[in-house]
Design a protein around this motif. Structure first.
Motif, PDB file in Angstrom:
ATOM      1  N   LYS A  37      41.886 -16.714 -28.439  1.00 51.19           N
ATOM      2  CA  LYS A  37      41.012 -17.102 -29.673  1.00 51.19           C
ATOM      3  C   LYS A  37      39.620 -16.443 -29.087  1.00 51.19           C
ATOM      4  N   GLU A  38      38.856 -16.221 -30.045  1.00 48.66           N
ATOM      5  CA  GLU A  38      37.515 -15.776 -29.892  1.00 48.66           C
ATOM      6  C   GLU A  38      36.696 -16.830 -29.951  1.00 48.66           C
TER       7      GLU A  38
ATOM      8  N   MET B 293      34.383 -18.403 -24.133  1.00 52.24           N
ATOM      9  CA  MET B 293      35.925 -19.051 -23.909  1.00 52.24           C
ATOM     10  C   MET B 293      35.966 -19.024 -22.350  1.00 52.24           C
TER      11      MET B 293
ATOM     12  N   GLU C  75      46.583 -24.778 -31.515  1.00 50.24           N
ATOM     13  CA  GLU C  75      45.082 -24.382 -31.718  1.00 50.24           C
ATOM     14  C   GLU C  75      43.982 -25.346 -32.117  1.00 50.24           C
TER      15      GLU C  75
ATOM     16  N   GLU D  48      38.876 -23.515 -24.198  1.00 42.31           N
ATOM     17  CA  GLU D  48      37.765 -24.125 -25.075  1.00 42.31           C
ATOM     18  C   GLU D  48      36.414 -23.409 -24.689  1.00 42.31           C
TER      19      GLU D  48
ATOM     20  N   VAL E   1      35.649 -24.423 -30.216  1.00 41.14           N
ATOM     21  CA  VAL E   1      37.085 -23.911 -30.441  1.00 41.14           C
ATOM     22  C   VAL E   1      37.810 -24.254 -29.278  1.00 41.14           C
TER      23      VAL E   1
ATOM     24  N   GLY F 234      42.126 -24.953 -27.625  1.00 46.25           N
ATOM     25  CA  GLY F 234      43.585 -24.606 -27.754  1.00 46.25           C
ATOM     26  C   GLY F 234      44.190 -24.693 -26.230  1.00 46.25           C
TER      27      GLY F 234
ATOM     28  N   ILE G 266      51.397 -19.322 -28.235  1.00 50.98           N
ATOM     29  CA  ILE G 266      50.202 -20.490 -28.260  1.00 50.98           C
ATOM     30  C   ILE G 266      51.026 -21.692 -28.696  1.00 50.98           C
TER      31      ILE G 266
END
Length: 143
Positions: free
Chosen positions: A87-88, A95, A143, A113, A117, A119, A140
């Motif tokens: 994830k971005e 991140m 999310e 994290e 955001v 996950g 994944i």
């Protein structure tokens, strides 16, 4: 006239049947639907186990015998590769990996994290000949 109408209706009815080739494809489609349903059920079961962390085995590979805290060691090593996070970050955040748990001697889960955001993902890992861990994203978890 009536007989002609009945004959046309019967002929039209008989023409609506499936050909052997169509039956073959319908059979293949049905078997693929069953296989898809079985795979979805297996995926749901695995996801449920991963989310409950019912999978933790504490079965470390031999090369962790001399390391007192294998999870901390893995976390330190995987943290050096932030490009593995699927994830971005948003709003200018960065991140980072926050927690690692062993699944078995080839797989781990890693939480990540950046404040907004977060996950969790499954990674495979192995040690190369120079004693460095190598990681690869498997999938994944959430999310």
């Amino acid at each position: 006239m009536r007989k002609l109408y009945i004959i046309c209706c019967v002929a039209a009815f008989l023409a609506c049947g499936r050909s052997p080739e169509e039956d073959k494809y319908v059979s293949i489609i049905d078997s693929l639907k069953v296989e898809n349903k079985d795979l979805q059920q297996a995926n749901d079961t695995l996801s449920e186990h991963l989310l409950k962390k019912a999978y933790i085995a504490r079965n470390y590979p031999k090369y962790f015998d001399t390391i007192p805290e294998p999870e901390e060691f893995i976390l330190k090593e995987i943290s050096q590769e932030p490009g593995l996070i699927p994830k971005e970050a948003v709003l200018g955040g960065t991140m980072r990996f926050t927690e690692v748990s062993f699944i078995n001697d080839k797989l781990i889960t890693a939480s990540y994290e950046e404040g907004h955001v977060m996950g969790e993902a499954v990674y495979s890992y192995s040690m190369n000949k120079r004693g460095q861990l190598q990681f690869s994203l498997v999938g994944i978890v959430k999310e």
